[in-house]
Design a protein around this motif. Structure first.
Motif, PDB file in Angstrom:
ATOM      1  N   PHE A 156       0.843  -1.190   0.000  1.00 45.55           N
ATOM      2  CA  PHE A 156       0.000   0.000   0.000  1.00 45.55           C
ATOM      3  C   PHE A 156       0.883   1.248   0.000  1.00 45.55           C
ATOM      4  CE2 PHE A 156      -2.313  -3.385   2.029  1.00 45.55           C
ATOM      5  CZ  PHE A 156      -3.601  -3.273   1.525  1.00 45.55           C
ATOM      6  N   SER A 157       0.460   2.261  -0.737  1.00 44.66           N
ATOM      7  CA  SER A 157       1.153   3.542  -0.704  1.00 44.66           C
ATOM      8  C   SER A 157       0.458   4.407   0.336  1.00 44.66           C
ATOM      9  CB  SER A 157       1.104   4.211  -2.080  1.00 44.66           C
ATOM     10  OG  SER A 157       1.793   5.446  -2.045  1.00 44.66           O
ATOM     11  N   ALA A 158       0.971   4.374   1.556  1.00 43.78           N
ATOM     12  CA  ALA A 158       0.339   5.133   2.637  1.00 43.78           C
ATOM     13  C   ALA A 158       0.530   6.626   2.407  1.00 43.78           C
ATOM     14  CB  ALA A 158       0.931   4.719   3.981  1.00 43.78           C
ATOM     15  N   LEU A 159       1.755   7.029   2.192  1.00 45.55           N
ATOM     16  CA  LEU A 159       2.140   8.396   1.865  1.00 45.55           C
ATOM     17  C   LEU A 159       3.079   8.310   0.672  1.00 45.55           C
ATOM     18  CD1 LEU A 159       2.637   9.522   5.539  1.00 45.55           C
ATOM     19  CD2 LEU A 159       1.110  10.723   3.945  1.00 45.55           C
ATOM     20  N   PRO A 160       3.334   9.422  -0.024  1.00 42.23           N
ATOM     21  CA  PRO A 160       4.133   9.334  -1.259  1.00 42.23           C
ATOM     22  C   PRO A 160       5.437   8.543  -1.121  1.00 42.23           C
ATOM     23  CG  PRO A 160       3.168  11.499  -1.088  1.00 42.23           C
ATOM     24  CD  PRO A 160       2.819  10.788   0.195  1.00 42.23           C
ATOM     25  N   ARG A 161       6.102   8.657   0.024  1.00 43.34           N
ATOM     26  CA  ARG A 161       7.361   7.929   0.206  1.00 43.34           C
ATOM     27  C   ARG A 161       7.344   7.047   1.450  1.00 43.34           C
ATOM     28  NH1 ARG A 161      11.618  12.551  -2.121  1.00 43.34           N
ATOM     29  NH2 ARG A 161      10.876  12.323  -4.273  1.00 43.34           N
ATOM     30  N   VAL A 162       6.145   6.597   1.815  1.00 38.79           N
ATOM     31  CA  VAL A 162       5.999   5.664   2.939  1.00 38.79           C
ATOM     32  C   VAL A 162       5.100   4.508   2.516  1.00 38.79           C
ATOM     33  CG1 VAL A 162       5.309   5.360   5.356  1.00 38.79           C
ATOM     34  CG2 VAL A 162       6.293   7.537   4.615  1.00 38.79           C
ATOM     35  N   PRO A 163       5.671   3.495   1.831  1.00 37.47           N
ATOM     36  CA  PRO A 163       4.887   2.307   1.503  1.00 37.47           C
ATOM     37  C   PRO A 163       4.785   1.379   2.714  1.00 37.47           C
ATOM     38  CG  PRO A 163       7.119   2.055   0.695  1.00 37.47           C
ATOM     39  CD  PRO A 163       7.042   3.437   1.291  1.00 37.47           C
ATOM     40  N   LEU A 164       3.677   0.651   2.779  1.00 34.87           N
ATOM     41  CA  LEU A 164       3.475  -0.366   3.804  1.00 34.87           C
ATOM     42  C   LEU A 164       3.113  -1.675   3.131  1.00 34.87           C
ATOM     43  CD1 LEU A 164       3.250   2.168   5.656  1.00 34.87           C
ATOM     44  CD2 LEU A 164       1.419   1.003   6.872  1.00 34.87           C
ATOM     45  N   ALA A 165       3.377  -2.777   3.810  1.00 39.53           N
ATOM     46  CA  ALA A 165       2.959  -4.089   3.333  1.00 39.53           C
ATOM     47  C   ALA A 165       2.158  -4.770   4.428  1.00 39.53           C
ATOM     48  CB  ALA A 165       4.166  -4.945   2.958  1.00 39.53           C
ATOM     49  N   ALA A 166       1.012  -5.332   4.064  1.00 43.59           N
ATOM     50  CA  ALA A 166       0.200  -6.110   5.002  1.00 43.59           C
ATOM     51  C   ALA A 166       0.318  -7.578   4.632  1.00 43.59           C
ATOM     52  CB  ALA A 166      -1.256  -5.659   4.945  1.00 43.59           C
ATOM     53  N   LEU A 167       0.698  -8.416   5.600  1.00 48.05           N
ATOM     54  CA  LEU A 167       0.943  -9.832   5.362  1.00 48.05           C
ATOM     55  C   LEU A 167       0.013 -10.680   6.213  1.00 48.05           C
ATOM     56  CD1 LEU A 167       3.655  -8.330   4.579  1.00 48.05           C
ATOM     57  CD2 LEU A 167       4.830 -10.426   5.212  1.00 48.05           C
ATOM     58  N   LEU A 168      -0.407 -11.806   5.663  1.00 52.12           N
ATOM     59  CA  LEU A 168      -1.264 -12.731   6.398  1.00 52.12           C
ATOM     60  C   LEU A 168      -0.780 -14.158   6.212  1.00 52.12           C
ATOM     61  CD1 LEU A 168      -3.993 -13.145   7.988  1.00 52.12           C
ATOM     62  CD2 LEU A 168      -5.019 -13.614   5.742  1.00 52.12           C
ATOM     63  N   TRP A 169      -0.648 -14.862   7.336  1.00 50.68           N
ATOM     64  CA  TRP A 169      -0.435 -16.309   7.336  1.00 50.68           C
ATOM     65  C   TRP A 169      -1.692 -16.937   7.927  1.00 50.68           C
ATOM     66  CZ3 TRP A 169       3.315 -12.793   8.547  1.00 50.68           C
ATOM     67  CH2 TRP A 169       4.540 -12.886   7.855  1.00 50.68           C
ATOM     68  N   THR A 170      -2.387 -17.737   7.155  1.00 47.58           N
ATOM     69  CA  THR A 170      -3.621 -18.327   7.651  1.00 47.58           C
ATOM     70  C   THR A 170      -3.334 -19.492   8.587  1.00 47.58           C
ATOM     71  OG1 THR A 170      -3.703 -19.620   5.608  1.00 47.58           O
ATOM     72  CG2 THR A 170      -5.051 -17.630   5.704  1.00 47.58           C
ATOM     73  N   GLY A 171      -4.219 -19.673   9.561  1.00 51.39           N
ATOM     74  CA  GLY A 171      -4.016 -20.714  10.552  1.00 51.39           C
ATOM     75  C   GLY A 171      -4.519 -22.070  10.085  1.00 51.39           C
ATOM     76  N   ASP A 172      -4.014 -23.114  10.734  1.00 50.92           N
ATOM     77  CA  ASP A 172      -4.482 -24.477  10.470  1.00 50.92           C
ATOM     78  C   ASP A 172      -4.448 -25.260  11.779  1.00 50.92           C
ATOM     79  OD1 ASP A 172      -1.805 -25.154  10.928  1.00 50.92           O
ATOM     80  OD2 ASP A 172      -1.321 -25.199   8.784  1.00 50.92           O
ATOM     81  N   GLU A 173      -4.514 -26.580  11.701  1.00 50.10           N
ATOM     82  CA  GLU A 173      -4.545 -27.400  12.921  1.00 50.10           C
ATOM     83  C   GLU A 173      -3.260 -27.282  13.734  1.00 50.10           C
ATOM     84  OE1 GLU A 173      -5.169 -28.504   9.909  1.00 50.10           O
ATOM     85  OE2 GLU A 173      -7.243 -29.214   9.872  1.00 50.10           O
ATOM     86  N   GLU A 174      -2.151 -26.984  13.072  1.00 45.66           N
ATOM     87  CA  GLU A 174      -0.859 -26.947  13.758  1.00 45.66           C
ATOM     88  C   GLU A 174      -0.431 -25.555  14.195  1.00 45.66           C
ATOM     89  OE1 GLU A 174       2.408 -29.408  12.298  1.00 45.66           O
ATOM     90  OE2 GLU A 174       1.075 -30.081  10.696  1.00 45.66           O
ATOM     91  N   PHE A 175      -0.740 -24.552  13.370  1.00 52.16           N
ATOM     92  CA  PHE A 175      -0.224 -23.212  13.640  1.00 52.16           C
ATOM     93  C   PHE A 175      -1.363 -22.190  13.696  1.00 52.16           C
ATOM     94  CE2 PHE A 175       3.159 -25.492  11.381  1.00 52.16           C
ATOM     95  CZ  PHE A 175       4.200 -25.362  12.294  1.00 52.16           C
ATOM     96  N   PRO A 176      -1.285 -21.246  14.637  1.00 52.35           N
ATOM     97  CA  PRO A 176      -2.294 -20.195  14.695  1.00 52.35           C
ATOM     98  C   PRO A 176      -2.056 -19.188  13.573  1.00 52.35           C
ATOM     99  CG  PRO A 176      -0.595 -19.775  16.319  1.00 52.35           C
ATOM    100  CD  PRO A 176      -0.291 -21.122  15.716  1.00 52.35           C
ATOM    101  N   PRO A 177      -3.079 -18.415  13.210  1.00 54.05           N
ATOM    102  CA  PRO A 177      -2.883 -17.393  12.180  1.00 54.05           C
ATOM    103  C   PRO A 177      -1.960 -16.286  12.681  1.00 54.05           C
ATOM    104  CG  PRO A 177      -5.028 -17.153  13.199  1.00 54.05           C
ATOM    105  CD  PRO A 177      -4.456 -18.435  13.722  1.00 54.05           C
ATOM    106  N   SER A 178      -1.377 -15.590  11.720  1.00 52.09           N
ATOM    107  CA  SER A 178      -0.478 -14.489  12.067  1.00 52.09           C
ATOM    108  C   SER A 178      -0.601 -13.383  11.023  1.00 52.09           C
ATOM    109  CB  SER A 178       0.976 -14.996  12.114  1.00 52.09           C
ATOM    110  OG  SER A 178       1.865 -13.939  12.429  1.00 52.09           O
ATOM    111  N   ALA A 179      -0.506 -12.151  11.467  1.00 47.51           N
ATOM    112  CA  ALA A 179      -0.540 -10.999  10.566  1.00 47.51           C
ATOM    113  C   ALA A 179       0.649 -10.104  10.864  1.00 47.51           C
ATOM    114  CB  ALA A 179      -1.844 -10.224  10.717  1.00 47.51           C
ATOM    115  N   GLN A 180       1.073  -9.362   9.874  1.00 44.58           N
ATOM    116  CA  GLN A 180       2.214  -8.463  10.034  1.00 44.58           C
ATOM    117  C   GLN A 180       2.025  -7.245   9.138  1.00 44.58           C
ATOM    118  OE1 GLN A 180       4.526  -7.040  11.882  1.00 44.58           O
ATOM    119  NE2 GLN A 180       5.594  -9.000  12.166  1.00 44.58           N
ATOM    120  N   ILE A 181       2.460  -6.108   9.605  1.00 40.77           N
ATOM    121  CA  ILE A 181       2.537  -4.905   8.789  1.00 40.77           C
ATOM    122  C   ILE A 181       3.997  -4.493   8.734  1.00 40.77           C
ATOM    123  CG2 ILE A 181       1.932  -2.456   8.613  1.00 40.77           C
ATOM    124  CD1 ILE A 181      -0.763  -3.115   9.853  1.00 40.77           C
TER     125      ILE A 181
END
Length: 214
Positions: A156-181
């Motif tokens: 995402f282009s938050a500001l002209p020179r400040v990009p951000l990335a949003a990440l998602l790891w979906t959960g399953d029987e072994e691992f819980p879900p996780s998100a990161q910015i």
């Protein structure tokens, strides 16, 4: 003496007053160039800088420090006004590094890390952790560009020179879900870390509030 509207909330007042005074004393031509923002003079002593934030263009006037949405003319919250002023004042013009870093890797990021995780990341995990399709629909609707990171990720282009990335790891029987910015490693040259936490929080909130239209 700078006139500050009485309706400025107390939690923003000191930061807003300081930012307004610094903006009035700054060279807007230099700061707009460093921030990657267009500037136009409407009078010899008055100019307007356009700051685009998550796809919406705002006008920041110098030296009045008035701020409004370019399309509607509506004044944004004082929190956003302070953020835009901080961006223009902090920007040092450094190039983007192309390297993504977590919030804790930003200058003094460890100090704000726990609050950032609680407010911005846990809610994403709760809503999208088992619903990747909903995350991708929300991210696409908000202008995100797909990245090849995690199970699903968007830039995402938050500001002209400040990009951000949003990440998602979906959960399953072994691992819980996780998100990161994530932030570009150059982000500290454009905003204080406390403001970067605010930007990440706004992105998170925008994703959480997205509702697909029937």
């Amino acid at each position: 003496m700078t006139h500050i509207p009485s309706e400025v909330p107390s939690r923003y007042r000191d930061a807003f007053v300081k930012a307004v005074q610094e903006w009035q004393a700054s060279d807007p031509v230099v700061q707009a160039r460093r921030a990657g923002c267009p500037l136009e003079f409407v009078e010899p002593s008055i100019c307007r800088v356009t700051v685009t934030f998550l796809g919406t263009a705002y006008v920041v006037e110098h030296p009045t420090a008035r701020v409004w949405a370019q399309q509607t003319g509506k004044m944004p919250s004082y929190g956003l006004q302070t953020l835009f002023l901080h961006y223009l004042l902090t920007a040092d013009g450094r190039p983007l590094s192309g390297k993504w870093v977590s919030f804790r890797e930003l200058p003094e990021g460890m100090f704000y890390q726990q609050a950032f995780h609680q407010r911005s990341l846990l809610p994403l995990e709760g809503k999208f952790g088992h619903n990747r399709a909903a995350f991708e629909k929300a991210a696409t609707a908000l202008g995100g560009k797909k990245l090849d990171l995690a199970d699903s990720s968007f830039r995402f282009s938050a500001l002209p020179r400040v990009p951000l990335a949003a990440l998602l790891w979906t959960g399953d029987e072994e691992f819980p879900p996780s998100a990161q910015i994530l932030f570009d490693a150059s982000a500290g040259g454009y905003l204080p870390t406390e403001d970067l936490a605010m930007v990440g929080g706004i992105l998170s909130g925008s994703l959480l509030r997205y509702e697909e239209k029937p």
